[in-house]
Design a protein around this motif. Structure first.
Motif, PDB file in Angstrom:
ATOM      1  N   ARG A   1     -59.770  45.215  27.999  1.00 38.37           N
ATOM      2  CA  ARG A   1     -58.391  44.777  27.852  1.00 38.37           C
ATOM      3  C   ARG A   1     -57.458  45.927  28.193  1.00 38.37           C
ATOM      4  O   ARG A   1     -57.697  47.073  27.793  1.00 38.37           O
ATOM      5  CB  ARG A   1     -58.135  44.308  26.418  1.00 38.37           C
ATOM      6  N   ILE A   2     -56.392  45.615  28.936  1.00 39.08           N
ATOM      7  CA  ILE A   2     -55.380  46.615  29.281  1.00 39.08           C
ATOM      8  C   ILE A   2     -54.167  46.440  28.377  1.00 39.08           C
ATOM      9  O   ILE A   2     -53.593  47.409  27.876  1.00 39.08           O
ATOM     10  CB  ILE A   2     -54.966  46.469  30.759  1.00 39.08           C
ATOM     11  N   ALA A   3     -53.762  45.195  28.180  1.00 35.88           N
ATOM     12  CA  ALA A   3     -52.612  44.868  27.325  1.00 35.88           C
ATOM     13  C   ALA A   3     -52.923  43.532  26.646  1.00 35.88           C
ATOM     14  O   ALA A   3     -54.024  43.006  26.822  1.00 35.88           O
ATOM     15  CB  ALA A   3     -51.344  44.785  28.162  1.00 35.88           C
ATOM     16  N   ASP A   4     -51.942  42.989  25.898  1.00 32.74           N
ATOM     17  CA  ASP A   4     -52.265  41.828  25.060  1.00 32.74           C
ATOM     18  C   ASP A   4     -52.943  40.684  25.817  1.00 32.74           C
ATOM     19  O   ASP A   4     -53.924  40.125  25.356  1.00 32.74           O
ATOM     20  CB  ASP A   4     -51.018  41.329  24.330  1.00 32.74           C
ATOM     21  N   ASN A   5     -52.449  40.331  26.987  1.00 34.39           N
ATOM     22  CA  ASN A   5     -53.007  39.184  27.714  1.00 34.39           C
ATOM     23  C   ASN A   5     -53.501  39.566  29.113  1.00 34.39           C
ATOM     24  O   ASN A   5     -53.673  38.715  29.963  1.00 34.39           O
ATOM     25  CB  ASN A   5     -51.955  38.070  27.844  1.00 34.39           C
ATOM     26  N   LEU A   6     -53.705  40.861  29.335  1.00 34.38           N
ATOM     27  CA  LEU A   6     -54.072  41.360  30.655  1.00 34.38           C
ATOM     28  C   LEU A   6     -55.395  42.121  30.565  1.00 34.38           C
ATOM     29  O   LEU A   6     -55.528  43.059  29.765  1.00 34.38           O
ATOM     30  CB  LEU A   6     -52.962  42.288  31.171  1.00 34.38           C
ATOM     31  N   TYR A   7     -56.361  41.697  31.385  1.00 35.12           N
ATOM     32  CA  TYR A   7     -57.710  42.257  31.319  1.00 35.12           C
ATOM     33  C   TYR A   7     -58.164  42.726  32.694  1.00 35.12           C
ATOM     34  O   TYR A   7     -57.772  42.158  33.711  1.00 35.12           O
ATOM     35  CB  TYR A   7     -58.701  41.193  30.820  1.00 35.12           C
TER      36      TYR A   7
ATOM     37  N   SER B   1     -64.900  45.485  39.641  1.00 34.39           N
ATOM     38  CA  SER B   1     -66.044  46.395  39.694  1.00 34.39           C
ATOM     39  C   SER B   1     -65.567  47.818  39.389  1.00 34.39           C
ATOM     40  O   SER B   1     -64.421  48.026  38.955  1.00 34.39           O
ATOM     41  CB  SER B   1     -66.690  46.333  41.089  1.00 34.39           C
ATOM     42  N   LYS B   2     -66.429  48.784  39.658  1.00 31.46           N
ATOM     43  CA  LYS B   2     -66.087  50.175  39.342  1.00 31.46           C
ATOM     44  C   LYS B   2     -64.869  50.661  40.131  1.00 31.46           C
ATOM     45  O   LYS B   2     -64.182  51.582  39.713  1.00 31.46           O
ATOM     46  CB  LYS B   2     -67.298  51.069  39.654  1.00 31.46           C
ATOM     47  N   ASP B   3     -64.599  50.053  41.292  1.00 29.23           N
ATOM     48  CA  ASP B   3     -63.390  50.452  42.041  1.00 29.23           C
ATOM     49  C   ASP B   3     -62.539  49.284  42.528  1.00 29.23           C
ATOM     50  O   ASP B   3     -61.321  49.412  42.602  1.00 29.23           O
ATOM     51  CB  ASP B   3     -63.733  51.329  43.244  1.00 29.23           C
ATOM     52  N   LEU B   4     -63.168  48.149  42.877  1.00 26.14           N
ATOM     53  CA  LEU B   4     -62.360  47.022  43.370  1.00 26.14           C
ATOM     54  C   LEU B   4     -61.755  46.299  42.182  1.00 26.14           C
ATOM     55  O   LEU B   4     -62.458  45.661  41.398  1.00 26.14           O
ATOM     56  CB  LEU B   4     -63.231  46.051  44.178  1.00 26.14           C
ATOM     57  N   ALA B   5     -60.443  46.375  42.074  1.00 26.10           N
ATOM     58  CA  ALA B   5     -59.768  45.881  40.883  1.00 26.10           C
ATOM     59  C   ALA B   5     -59.525  44.371  40.959  1.00 26.10           C
ATOM     60  O   ALA B   5     -59.011  43.867  41.957  1.00 26.10           O
ATOM     61  CB  ALA B   5     -58.444  46.609  40.697  1.00 26.10           C
ATOM     62  N   SER B   6     -59.915  43.664  39.903  1.00 24.80           N
ATOM     63  CA  SER B   6     -59.507  42.278  39.687  1.00 24.80           C
ATOM     64  C   SER B   6     -58.929  42.222  38.279  1.00 24.80           C
ATOM     65  O   SER B   6     -59.443  42.878  37.365  1.00 24.80           O
ATOM     66  CB  SER B   6     -60.694  41.319  39.781  1.00 24.80           C
ATOM     67  N   TYR B   7     -57.849  41.449  38.144  1.00 26.21           N
ATOM     68  CA  TYR B   7     -57.167  41.350  36.848  1.00 26.21           C
ATOM     69  C   TYR B   7     -57.115  39.904  36.409  1.00 26.21           C
ATOM     70  O   TYR B   7     -56.914  39.003  37.238  1.00 26.21           O
ATOM     71  CB  TYR B   7     -55.746  41.913  36.962  1.00 26.21           C
ATOM     72  N   LEU B   8     -57.259  39.702  35.100  1.00 23.22           N
ATOM     73  CA  LEU B   8     -57.162  38.361  34.527  1.00 23.22           C
ATOM     74  C   LEU B   8     -55.975  38.332  33.569  1.00 23.22           C
ATOM     75  O   LEU B   8     -55.905  39.145  32.641  1.00 23.22           O
ATOM     76  CB  LEU B   8     -58.455  38.016  33.775  1.00 23.22           C
ATOM     77  N   VAL B   9     -55.045  37.415  33.817  1.00 16.07           N
ATOM     78  CA  VAL B   9     -53.911  37.204  32.905  1.00 16.07           C
ATOM     79  C   VAL B   9     -54.200  35.915  32.151  1.00 16.07           C
ATOM     80  O   VAL B   9     -54.347  34.851  32.767  1.00 16.07           O
ATOM     81  CB  VAL B   9     -52.582  37.090  33.686  1.00 16.07           C
ATOM     82  N   VAL B  10     -54.347  36.034  30.842  1.00 18.34           N
ATOM     83  CA  VAL B  10     -54.774  34.900  30.022  1.00 18.34           C
ATOM     84  C   VAL B  10     -53.552  34.242  29.378  1.00 18.34           C
ATOM     85  O   VAL B  10     -52.717  34.936  28.777  1.00 18.34           O
ATOM     86  CB  VAL B  10     -55.764  35.387  28.938  1.00 18.34           C
ATOM     87  N   THR B  11     -53.449  32.918  29.505  1.00 13.95           N
ATOM     88  CA  THR B  11     -52.333  32.199  28.876  1.00 13.95           C
ATOM     89  C   THR B  11     -52.879  30.934  28.204  1.00 13.95           C
ATOM     90  O   THR B  11     -53.993  30.498  28.510  1.00 13.95           O
ATOM     91  CB  THR B  11     -51.242  31.795  29.905  1.00 13.95           C
TER      92      THR B  11
ATOM     93  N   GLY C   1     -48.028  29.170  31.549  1.00 17.84           N
ATOM     94  CA  GLY C   1     -48.201  29.323  30.099  1.00 17.84           C
ATOM     95  C   GLY C   1     -47.454  30.499  29.493  1.00 17.84           C
ATOM     96  O   GLY C   1     -47.982  31.192  28.627  1.00 17.84           O
ATOM     97  N   GLY C   2     -46.237  30.750  29.940  1.00 17.87           N
ATOM     98  CA  GLY C   2     -45.423  31.823  29.381  1.00 17.87           C
ATOM     99  C   GLY C   2     -45.546  33.143  30.133  1.00 17.87           C
ATOM    100  O   GLY C   2     -44.711  34.037  29.969  1.00 17.87           O
ATOM    101  N   ALA C   3     -46.575  33.297  30.970  1.00 12.76           N
ATOM    102  CA  ALA C   3     -46.713  34.528  31.779  1.00 12.76           C
ATOM    103  C   ALA C   3     -45.865  34.397  33.040  1.00 12.76           C
ATOM    104  O   ALA C   3     -45.774  33.318  33.624  1.00 12.76           O
ATOM    105  CB  ALA C   3     -48.173  34.747  32.169  1.00 12.76           C
TER     106      ALA C   3
ATOM    107  N   ALA D   1     -46.016  43.048  29.638  1.00 10.84           N
ATOM    108  CA  ALA D   1     -47.125  42.807  28.704  1.00 10.84           C
ATOM    109  C   ALA D   1     -46.968  43.739  27.511  1.00 10.84           C
ATOM    110  O   ALA D   1     -46.320  44.782  27.618  1.00 10.84           O
ATOM    111  CB  ALA D   1     -48.462  43.043  29.398  1.00 10.84           C
ATOM    112  N   LEU D   2     -47.563  43.345  26.398  1.00 11.27           N
ATOM    113  CA  LEU D   2     -47.438  44.153  25.177  1.00 11.27           C
ATOM    114  C   LEU D   2     -48.584  45.147  25.054  1.00 11.27           C
ATOM    115  O   LEU D   2     -49.751  44.786  25.206  1.00 11.27           O
ATOM    116  CB  LEU D   2     -47.460  43.244  23.944  1.00 11.27           C
ATOM    117  N   ILE D   3     -48.230  46.397  24.780  1.00 10.44           N
ATOM    118  CA  ILE D   3     -49.231  47.388  24.338  1.00 10.44           C
ATOM    119  C   ILE D   3     -48.666  48.005  23.067  1.00 10.44           C
ATOM    120  O   ILE D   3     -47.514  48.442  23.047  1.00 10.44           O
ATOM    121  CB  ILE D   3     -49.509  48.479  25.393  1.00 10.44           C
ATOM    122  N   GLY D   4     -49.502  48.013  22.014  1.00  8.78           N
ATOM    123  CA  GLY D   4     -49.040  48.539  20.728  1.00  8.78           C
ATOM    124  C   GLY D   4     -47.828  47.774  20.207  1.00  8.78           C
ATOM    125  O   GLY D   4     -46.963  48.353  19.535  1.00  8.78           O
TER     126      GLY D   4
END
Ligand code: ZN
Length: 290
Positions: free
Chosen positions: A35-41, A45-55, A157-159, A180-183
């Motif tokens: 997890r990076i932030a509240d709804n962002l993961y 892979s180790k270098d090719l970035a894929s992100y999931l935004v959960v709503t 969904g709010g994102a 996104a929220l962190i802390g």
């Protein structure tokens, strides 16, 4: 040592314009999702970035990556306890095979709506054949369901994700931003599309040696203007290497937690360094360098 020799051979055997496609083992090496932030993961892979935004209305996936990557991405999504089929929207950083070749498979598995920036649509829908740099780096052609334009919003969904056109690396290269929220605090997230001038890209128009595409140098210049203006707390990008992901992840695991992703100074420094690299390459080509 042996490994270094192998890498050198790969580089020597590839045509100059294809150096970027040299098989980087980090592109296919799995990495435990986090997890990076509240709804962002992070689900890449180790270098090719894929992100999931959960709503609550379903999820958004940024980057399908290589043709072989969807299985790795699906595993990461499921390891986090989410369902791959909940992905309703598929986005990309830019139309190169390391970020969009898996899109046909992700669409087939999830039925997601595929949204792509205007300048990259022809490349995506031709399976890479219409790319100005790598027309032989082919992958399954994929239909785009919604054509995006600079500043468009993608909402679910709010994102809210905003598509910033940052062309040059490709005609439709896209830098995504969201909050996104962190802390418990809202943060400005920037996912850089790309800022690199690849080997073989021609920035300067010459008789018999045209630029990679008309206006490419002006596009890069505008891209750096855009990137310097974006408010950034959380610095991310299409490759983990852009934002020193693996070192930050080590610090996160060592106790620093999600705060490691907050790096406005790192973002500013990286934009400045890449702009200098672009300017140096432009000058080199203007002075006759090929
Ligand atoms: Zn690329």
């Amino acid at each position: 040592m042996k490994k270094m020799k192998t890498c050198m051979w790969l580089l020597l055997l590839l045509p100059a314009g294809a150096v970027w496609a040299a098989p980087n083992p980090d592109w296919t090496t799995p990495l435990a999702p986090f997890r990076i932030a509240d709804n962002l993961y992070y689900v890449g892979s180790k270098d090719l970035a894929s992100y999931l935004v959960v709503t609550p209305k379903g999820d958004i996936l940024i980057n399908s990556s290589l043709e072989s990557s969807p299985a790795l991405i699906q595993k990461s999504v499921e390891q986090l306890g989410f369902h791959f089929k909940d992905i309703k929207i598929l986005l990309i950083s830019h139309a190169h095979a390391d970020h969009d070749a898996g899109s046909a498979e992700v669409k087939r598995l999830t039925g997601a709506t595929y949204m792509v920036m205007d300048g990259d649509v022809a490349v995506v829908e031709s399976g890479g054949a219409k790319d100005f740099a790598y027309p032989k780096d082919l992958y399954p052609a994929t239909k785009v369901d919604r054509v995006l334009h600079d500043g468009d919003q993608v909402r679910l969904g709010g994102a809210v994700l905003v598509a910033h056109k940052t062309p040059g690396h490709t005609r439709g290269c896209t830098t995504w931003t969201m909050r996104a929220l962190i802390g418990g605090h809202p943060r400005d997230v920037v996912i850089v599309g790309s800022w690199n001038v690849n080997p073989g890209f021609r920035l300067v128009d010459r008789p018999g040696k045209p630029a990679s595409y008309p206006g490419i140098a002006a596009d890069y210049e505008r891209t750096f203007v855009v990137l310097k203006k974006l408010p950034c707390d959380v610095f991310l990008g299409a490759h983990g290497a852009y934002f020193d992901m693996l070192a930050k992840l080590d610090r996160a695991k060592a106790g620093a937690g999600e705060s490691v992703w907050i790096d406005p100074d790192g973002y500013k420094a990286a934009v400045a360094e890449r702009e200098l690299a672009f300017e140096a390459e432009l000058k080199r080509q203007q002075q006759g360098g090929s």
